[in-house]
Design a protein around this motif. Structure first.
Motif, short mmCIF file in Angstrom:
data_model
loop_
_atom_site.label_atom_id
_atom_site.label_comp_id
_atom_site.label_asym_id
_atom_site.label_seq_id
_atom_site.Cartn_x
_atom_site.Cartn_y
_atom_site.Cartn_z
N UNK A 32 0.68 -1.65 -0.17
CA UNK A 32 0.17 0.18 -0.47
C UNK A 32 1.23 1.07 0.13
N UNK A 33 0.45 2.21 -0.56
CA UNK A 33 1.08 2.96 -0.88
C UNK A 33 1.52 3.33 1.12
N UNK A 34 1.97 4.63 1.13
CA UNK A 34 3.28 5.08 2.24
C UNK A 34 2.01 6.21 3.38
N UNK A 35 1.41 6.10 4.28
CA UNK A 35 0.50 7.09 4.99
C UNK A 35 -0.96 5.97 4.19
N UNK A 36 -0.87 5.26 4.09
CA UNK A 36 -2.51 4.84 2.97
C UNK A 36 -3.37 4.85 4.47
N UNK A 37 -4.25 4.82 4.39
CA UNK A 37 -4.97 4.57 5.72
C UNK A 37 -6.50 4.92 4.89
N UNK A 38 -7.22 3.08 4.68
CA UNK A 38 -8.66 3.16 4.68
C UNK A 38 -9.47 3.00 5.55
N UNK A 39 -10.89 3.64 5.29
CA UNK A 39 -11.51 4.75 7.05
C UNK A 39 -13.09 3.67 6.32
N UNK A 40 -13.28 3.14 6.86
CA UNK A 40 -14.60 2.25 6.53
C UNK A 40 -15.34 3.50 6.09
N UNK A 41 -16.36 2.46 4.84
CA UNK A 41 -17.30 2.85 3.88
C UNK A 41 -16.25 3.75 3.58
N UNK A 42 -15.58 3.16 2.13
CA UNK A 42 -14.59 3.40 1.49
C UNK A 42 -14.80 2.60 0.18
N UNK A 43 -14.74 3.11 -0.92
CA UNK A 43 -15.24 2.74 -1.98
C UNK A 43 -13.58 1.69 -3.10
N UNK A 44 -13.19 1.05 -2.79
CA UNK A 44 -12.46 0.03 -4.06
C UNK A 44 -12.26 0.25 -4.92
N UNK A 45 -11.73 0.23 -6.21
CA UNK A 45 -11.76 0.03 -7.44
C UNK A 45 -10.63 -0.37 -8.00
N UNK A 46 -11.06 -2.06 -8.31
CA UNK A 46 -9.69 -2.72 -9.04
C UNK A 46 -9.89 -2.69 -10.45
N UNK A 47 -8.65 -2.90 -11.35
CA UNK A 47 -8.78 -3.51 -11.98
C UNK A 47 -8.97 -4.24 -12.14
N UNK A 48 -9.66 -5.21 -13.72
CA UNK A 48 -10.31 -6.81 -13.40
C UNK A 48 -9.56 -7.64 -15.28
N UNK A 102 -6.29 -10.07 -0.96
CA UNK A 102 -5.46 -9.59 -0.40
C UNK A 102 -5.54 -7.67 0.88
N UNK A 103 -7.48 -7.61 0.41
CA UNK A 103 -7.71 -6.36 1.14
C UNK A 103 -8.21 -7.00 2.92
N UNK A 104 -8.16 -8.68 2.10
CA UNK A 104 -7.79 -9.15 4.01
C UNK A 104 -7.00 -8.71 5.39
N UNK A 105 -5.97 -9.11 4.37
CA UNK A 105 -4.35 -8.43 4.88
C UNK A 105 -4.37 -7.25 5.37
N UNK A 106 -4.83 -6.26 4.75
CA UNK A 106 -5.05 -5.20 4.62
C UNK A 106 -6.47 -4.09 6.29
N UNK A 107 -7.14 -5.51 6.71
CA UNK A 107 -8.39 -5.17 7.67
C UNK A 107 -9.45 -5.02 7.00
N UNK A 108 -9.59 -4.71 5.36
CA UNK A 108 -10.34 -4.65 5.17
C UNK A 108 -11.84 -5.51 4.48
N UNK A 109 -13.01 -5.87 4.55
CA UNK A 109 -13.99 -7.38 3.98
C UNK A 109 -14.93 -6.02 3.62
N UNK A 110 -14.61 -5.63 1.28
CA UNK A 110 -15.85 -5.16 1.46
C UNK A 110 -17.08 -6.07 0.81
N UNK A 111 -18.27 -5.15 0.73
CA UNK A 111 -19.25 -5.44 -0.03
C UNK A 111 -18.66 -5.66 -1.63
N UNK A 112 -19.05 -6.64 -2.05
CA UNK A 112 -18.77 -6.85 -3.47
C UNK A 112 -20.04 -7.07 -4.70
#
Length: 216
Positions: free
Chosen positions: A20-36, A48-58
């Motif tokens: 992750x970028x230095x200093x990146x913080x992922x607030x609850x209620x964020x939109x994660x946009x990935x390449x497919x 990967x997001x699970x390892x970063x502490x994020x469990x999103x709705x897909x």
């Protein structure tokens, strides 16, 4: 459950690293946009997001809800079916906005589908649809760009090739990498916002490609 399951299964199919970028913080209620790029990359990104502490709705193709067992699991966990080219398409953004309002993060694939090519090479993300910009505009949620590389080494091409790739992946153990950038500050009209999000994902994707190049 899907995030935790992905974090168990994906390492069996390849060597997953996350950054992750230095200093990146992922607030609850964020939109994660990935390449497919592959049928395999949603699992890779979720792990990967699970390892970063994020469990999103897909937000995922509605056809997945027709798969026995999987469809029920997706429903139970509040994931969002996307009906492309259908009158129900707008409903997916309503559901995503409601999830963000409850503090859940949302994972969206703004390209709207997989690339048509059959080789396993990496390629820059395609044109983004406006849904992510509309969702961000509507909710003011932070937008986090995510780049992944290596998933096409697990599954790409036609059905036979994809099955063979998945079966052989635990032996080949391809290198997989996911990089999350800092949340974007979006401004301008919908087209400008859409381009800005794509630019952020391209930057994250290039980091991921650099991490898998010449490895695995």
């Amino acid at each position: 459950m899907l995030s935790r399951l992905a974090d168990i299964l994906v390492p069996a199919a390849g060597r997953l690293t996350v950054s992750a970028d230095d200093g990146a913080a992922f607030a609850p209620g964020s939109i994660f946009v990935a390449n497919h790029t592959s049928t395999a990359d949603p699992a890779v990104v979720l792990a990967a997001l699970h390892r970063l502490g994020v469990e999103p709705v897909v937000m995922a193709a509605a056809g997945l809800w027709r798969v026995p067992v999987l469809g029920r699991a997706l429903d139970r966990e509040g994931h969002i079916p996307v009906h492309r080219g259908d009158a129900r398409a707008g409903r997916s953004l309503d559901l995503a906005a409601a999830a963000l309002g409850r503090g859940r993060s949302v994972l969206i694939y703004a390209e709207g589908g997989l690339p048509g090519r059959r080789d396993a090479r990496e390629a820059e993300p395609g044109v983004f649809r406006s849904g992510v910009a509309r969702l961000a505009e509507r909710t003011a949620a932070p937008v986090v760009p995510v780049g992944q590389a290596g998933a096409r080494r697990i599954a790409s091409g036609g059905v036979v090739k994809q099955v063979a790739g998945v079966v052989s992946a635990p032996v080949r153990r391809p290198c997989l990498h996911v990089h999350a950038g800092r949340p974007l500050v979006l401004a301008g009209d919908r087209g400008v916002r859409t381009r800005r999000v794509r630019e952020g994902v391209v930057v994250a994707w290039r980091v991921a490609v650099g991490c898998v190049s010449g490895v695995g």
